[in-house]
Design a protein around this motif. Structure first.
Motif, PDB file in Angstrom:
ATOM      1  N   PRO A 101      -7.738   9.603  -5.572  1.00  0.00           N
ATOM      2  CA  PRO A 101      -7.975   8.229  -6.014  1.00  0.00           C
ATOM      3  C   PRO A 101      -7.281   7.918  -7.343  1.00  0.00           C
ATOM      4  CG  PRO A 101      -9.914   9.586  -6.412  1.00  0.00           C
ATOM      5  CD  PRO A 101      -8.927  10.452  -5.709  1.00  0.00           C
ATOM      6  N   MET A 102      -6.881   6.672  -7.490  1.00  0.00           N
ATOM      7  CA  MET A 102      -6.260   6.200  -8.729  1.00  0.00           C
ATOM      8  C   MET A 102      -6.826   4.833  -9.073  1.00  0.00           C
ATOM      9  SD  MET A 102      -2.213   6.963  -8.358  1.00  0.00           S
ATOM     10  CE  MET A 102      -1.557   8.608  -8.221  1.00  0.00           C
ATOM     11  N   SER A 103      -6.943   4.570 -10.356  1.00  0.00           N
ATOM     12  CA  SER A 103      -7.345   3.240 -10.798  1.00  0.00           C
ATOM     13  C   SER A 103      -6.141   2.299 -10.684  1.00  0.00           C
ATOM     14  CB  SER A 103      -7.816   3.284 -12.255  1.00  0.00           C
ATOM     15  OG  SER A 103      -6.718   3.576 -13.110  1.00  0.00           O
ATOM     16  N   GLN A 104      -6.414   1.011 -10.807  1.00  0.00           N
ATOM     17  CA  GLN A 104      -5.337   0.022 -10.780  1.00  0.00           C
ATOM     18  C   GLN A 104      -4.313   0.318 -11.884  1.00  0.00           C
ATOM     19  OE1 GLN A 104      -6.614  -3.917 -11.839  1.00  0.00           O
ATOM     20  NE2 GLN A 104      -4.802  -4.924 -11.008  1.00  0.00           N
ATOM     21  N   ARG A 105      -4.776   0.649 -13.068  1.00  0.00           N
ATOM     22  CA  ARG A 105      -3.876   0.934 -14.191  1.00  0.00           C
ATOM     23  C   ARG A 105      -3.041   2.201 -13.937  1.00  0.00           C
ATOM     24  NH1 ARG A 105      -3.561  -0.789 -19.385  1.00  0.00           N
ATOM     25  NH2 ARG A 105      -5.481  -2.000 -19.200  1.00  0.00           N
ATOM     26  N   GLU A 106      -3.707   3.235 -13.407  1.00  0.00           N
ATOM     27  CA  GLU A 106      -2.983   4.481 -13.095  1.00  0.00           C
ATOM     28  C   GLU A 106      -1.913   4.247 -12.036  1.00  0.00           C
ATOM     29  OE1 GLU A 106      -6.448   7.855 -13.890  1.00  0.00           O
ATOM     30  OE2 GLU A 106      -6.424   6.752 -11.989  1.00  0.00           O
ATOM     31  N   MET A 107      -2.270   3.456 -11.017  1.00  0.00           N
ATOM     32  CA  MET A 107      -1.312   3.165  -9.953  1.00  0.00           C
ATOM     33  C   MET A 107      -0.136   2.357 -10.500  1.00  0.00           C
ATOM     34  SD  MET A 107      -0.702   3.804  -6.798  1.00  0.00           S
ATOM     35  CE  MET A 107      -0.035   3.230  -5.237  1.00  0.00           C
ATOM     36  N   PHE A 108      -0.429   1.403 -11.378  1.00  0.00           N
ATOM     37  CA  PHE A 108       0.660   0.587 -11.931  1.00  0.00           C
ATOM     38  C   PHE A 108       1.640   1.461 -12.706  1.00  0.00           C
ATOM     39  CE2 PHE A 108       2.937  -2.164 -14.802  1.00  0.00           C
ATOM     40  CZ  PHE A 108       3.271  -3.223 -13.975  1.00  0.00           C
ATOM     41  N   LYS A 109       1.116   2.400 -13.455  1.00  0.00           N
ATOM     42  CA  LYS A 109       1.994   3.301 -14.204  1.00  0.00           C
ATOM     43  C   LYS A 109       2.898   4.083 -13.261  1.00  0.00           C
ATOM     44  CE  LYS A 109       1.897   6.685 -17.943  1.00  0.00           C
ATOM     45  NZ  LYS A 109       1.071   7.515 -18.836  1.00  0.00           N
ATOM     46  N   GLN A 110       2.353   4.496 -12.112  1.00  0.00           N
ATOM     47  CA  GLN A 110       3.139   5.236 -11.115  1.00  0.00           C
ATOM     48  C   GLN A 110       4.229   4.371 -10.485  1.00  0.00           C
ATOM     49  OE1 GLN A 110       3.065   8.476  -9.535  1.00  0.00           O
ATOM     50  NE2 GLN A 110       1.978   9.128 -11.364  1.00  0.00           N
ATOM     51  N   VAL A 111       3.886   3.124 -10.140  1.00  0.00           N
ATOM     52  CA  VAL A 111       4.832   2.306  -9.362  1.00  0.00           C
ATOM     53  C   VAL A 111       5.834   1.563 -10.235  1.00  0.00           C
ATOM     54  CG1 VAL A 111       3.107   2.018  -7.544  1.00  0.00           C
ATOM     55  CG2 VAL A 111       3.415   0.196  -9.241  1.00  0.00           C
TER      56      VAL A 111
ATOM     57  N   ASN B 200      -5.967   5.873   7.644  1.00  0.00           N
ATOM     58  CA  ASN B 200      -7.224   6.559   7.344  1.00  0.00           C
ATOM     59  C   ASN B 200      -7.603   6.516   5.872  1.00  0.00           C
ATOM     60  OD1 ASN B 200      -7.559   7.147  10.023  1.00  0.00           O
ATOM     61  ND2 ASN B 200      -6.998   9.305   9.866  1.00  0.00           N
ATOM     62  N   GLY B 201      -6.663   6.145   5.026  1.00  0.00           N
ATOM     63  CA  GLY B 201      -6.975   6.062   3.592  1.00  0.00           C
ATOM     64  C   GLY B 201      -7.705   4.801   3.195  1.00  0.00           C
ATOM     65  N   PHE B 202      -7.746   3.807   4.082  1.00  0.00           N
ATOM     66  CA  PHE B 202      -8.343   2.512   3.734  1.00  0.00           C
ATOM     67  C   PHE B 202      -9.853   2.533   3.974  1.00  0.00           C
ATOM     68  CE2 PHE B 202      -3.975   1.166   3.795  1.00  0.00           C
ATOM     69  CZ  PHE B 202      -3.934   0.199   2.807  1.00  0.00           C
ATOM     70  N   LYS B 203     -10.569   3.114   3.014  1.00  0.00           N
ATOM     71  CA  LYS B 203     -12.033   3.154   3.070  1.00  0.00           C
ATOM     72  C   LYS B 203     -12.577   2.901   1.680  1.00  0.00           C
ATOM     73  CE  LYS B 203     -12.335   6.278   6.996  1.00  0.00           C
ATOM     74  NZ  LYS B 203     -11.840   7.580   7.371  1.00  0.00           N
ATOM     75  N   ASN B 204     -13.796   2.400   1.614  1.00  0.00           N
ATOM     76  CA  ASN B 204     -14.515   2.292   0.331  1.00  0.00           C
ATOM     77  C   ASN B 204     -13.751   1.521  -0.743  1.00  0.00           C
ATOM     78  OD1 ASN B 204     -16.495   3.986   1.506  1.00  0.00           O
ATOM     79  ND2 ASN B 204     -15.323   5.796   0.928  1.00  0.00           N
ATOM     80  N   GLY B 205     -13.280   0.343  -0.380  1.00  0.00           N
ATOM     81  CA  GLY B 205     -12.649  -0.528  -1.370  1.00  0.00           C
ATOM     82  C   GLY B 205     -11.203  -0.212  -1.691  1.00  0.00           C
ATOM     83  N   VAL B 206     -10.576   0.679  -0.928  1.00  0.00           N
ATOM     84  CA  VAL B 206      -9.165   1.008  -1.158  1.00  0.00           C
ATOM     85  C   VAL B 206      -8.285  -0.191  -0.794  1.00  0.00           C
ATOM     86  CG1 VAL B 206      -7.244   2.457  -0.349  1.00  0.00           C
ATOM     87  CG2 VAL B 206      -9.459   3.497  -0.897  1.00  0.00           C
ATOM     88  N   VAL B 207      -7.328  -0.503  -1.670  1.00  0.00           N
ATOM     89  CA  VAL B 207      -6.465  -1.668  -1.444  1.00  0.00           C
ATOM     90  C   VAL B 207      -5.012  -1.286  -1.152  1.00  0.00           C
ATOM     91  CG1 VAL B 207      -7.909  -3.268  -2.748  1.00  0.00           C
ATOM     92  CG2 VAL B 207      -6.137  -1.949  -3.943  1.00  0.00           C
TER      93      VAL B 207
ATOM     94  N   LYS C 115      -1.701  -7.633  -9.419  1.00  0.00           N
ATOM     95  CA  LYS C 115      -2.550  -8.747  -8.989  1.00  0.00           C
ATOM     96  C   LYS C 115      -3.726  -8.313  -8.120  1.00  0.00           C
ATOM     97  CE  LYS C 115       1.257 -12.072  -9.124  1.00  0.00           C
ATOM     98  NZ  LYS C 115       2.009 -13.115  -8.413  1.00  0.00           N
ATOM     99  N   THR C 116      -3.833  -7.000  -7.837  1.00  0.00           N
ATOM    100  CA  THR C 116      -4.848  -6.548  -6.878  1.00  0.00           C
ATOM    101  C   THR C 116      -5.724  -5.450  -7.470  1.00  0.00           C
ATOM    102  OG1 THR C 116      -3.225  -7.013  -5.123  1.00  0.00           O
ATOM    103  CG2 THR C 116      -5.214  -5.793  -4.498  1.00  0.00           C
ATOM    104  N   PRO C 117      -6.858  -5.828  -8.060  1.00  0.00           N
ATOM    105  CA  PRO C 117      -7.791  -4.808  -8.539  1.00  0.00           C
ATOM    106  C   PRO C 117      -8.431  -4.072  -7.365  1.00  0.00           C
ATOM    107  CG  PRO C 117      -8.728  -7.011  -8.809  1.00  0.00           C
ATOM    108  CD  PRO C 117      -7.326  -7.192  -8.319  1.00  0.00           C
TER     109      PRO C 117
END
Length: 240
Positions: A135-145, A107-114, A192-194
């Motif tokens: 929501p998180m930006s690509q940069r924010e997510m990278f910092k988390q992972v 259910n989270g995969f909406k509105n451009g979610v990757v 690799k995934t914006p």
């Protein structure tokens, strides 16, 4: 992807003993439909037979039995190659899924979610357990992972990824690694995934500490390999 997002769940199995029974029950208890691949890495204790029995009569559930022991990354790569869902998730065969694990991911995969991540119960448990997509930006997510000890983590078992994005980035699990392969995969995917990333902190995955699992058998060589992987991950982050 809209409202009809389909998910493939890939679970490597290897000599899981009685732990597998509880995992299978939590798979059966899922509240939405999904595709399942149980990929057995040449178990010798009856785990493979349990997997075959479990998928029998369930048309979207599949089992593959390796003829020799090839490692967890090879098992995940097999599932990745055979997945037909819009998105893919990976769980471990001795862990436990909340009944809404698949539903929350899908259910989270909406509105451009990757990619979608969910809360988990292990040595680190998130304090904020609201059932809400943050929501998180690509940069924010990278910092988390890319760092240990974060709420989201670099683990693969509390996340679902766009299968199209994985294939576009030509990503696989590194079969030469016996440690930190999950962090490498997740960090490479994010680098690799914006797009938009979301995290639902509600607890949907329970990590079971099983004696003899990789996390309990690390040696000096493993630590050196892990350091090399994280050094590479840090360099990946410079490209975002």
């Amino acid at each position: 992807m809209g409202d009809m997002t389909t998910l493939t769940l890939v679970i490597p199995t290897y000599n899981l003993g009685h732990y597998f029974d509880e995992t299978l029950q939590t798979i059966a208890d899922q509240t939405v439909e999904f595709e399942l691949w149980l990929v057995d890495d040449h178990s010798t204790d009856g785990t493979a037979e349990k997997a075959s029995d479990f998928v029998s009569g369930r048309p979207t559930f599949h089992v593959e039995r390796f003829k020799q022991h090839r490692g967890v990354s090879a098992a995940r790569n097999f599932g990745l190659a055979h997945a037909t869902g819009d998105v893919i998730a990976f769980a471990d065969g001795d862990d436990q899924l909340d009944p809404d694990y698949v539903k929350t991911l899908v259910n989270g995969f909406k509105n451009g979610v990757v990619a979608v991540a969910v809360g988990y119960l292990w040595w680190h448990t998130t304090i904020d357990q609201r059932n809400v997509y943050l929501p998180m930006s690509q940069r924010e997510m990278f910092k988390q992972v890319s760092h240990r000890g974060t709420d989201v983590g670099g683990y693969i078992w509390n996340k679902a990824y766009s299968l199209a994005a994985i294939r576009e980035a030509n990503l696989q699990f590194d079969e030469s690694l016996s440690i930190a392969e999950d962090y490498l995969f997740t960090a490479s995917y994010v680098a690799k995934t914006p797009g938009v990333y979301v995290y639902d902190p509600a607890l949907r995955y329970t990590k079971v500490n099983r004696p003899g699992s990789t996390i309990h058998t690390r040696n000096l060589h493993d630590q050196r390999v892990e350091e090399q992987v994280f050094s590479y991950i840090r360099r990946l982050g410079e490209s975002i």
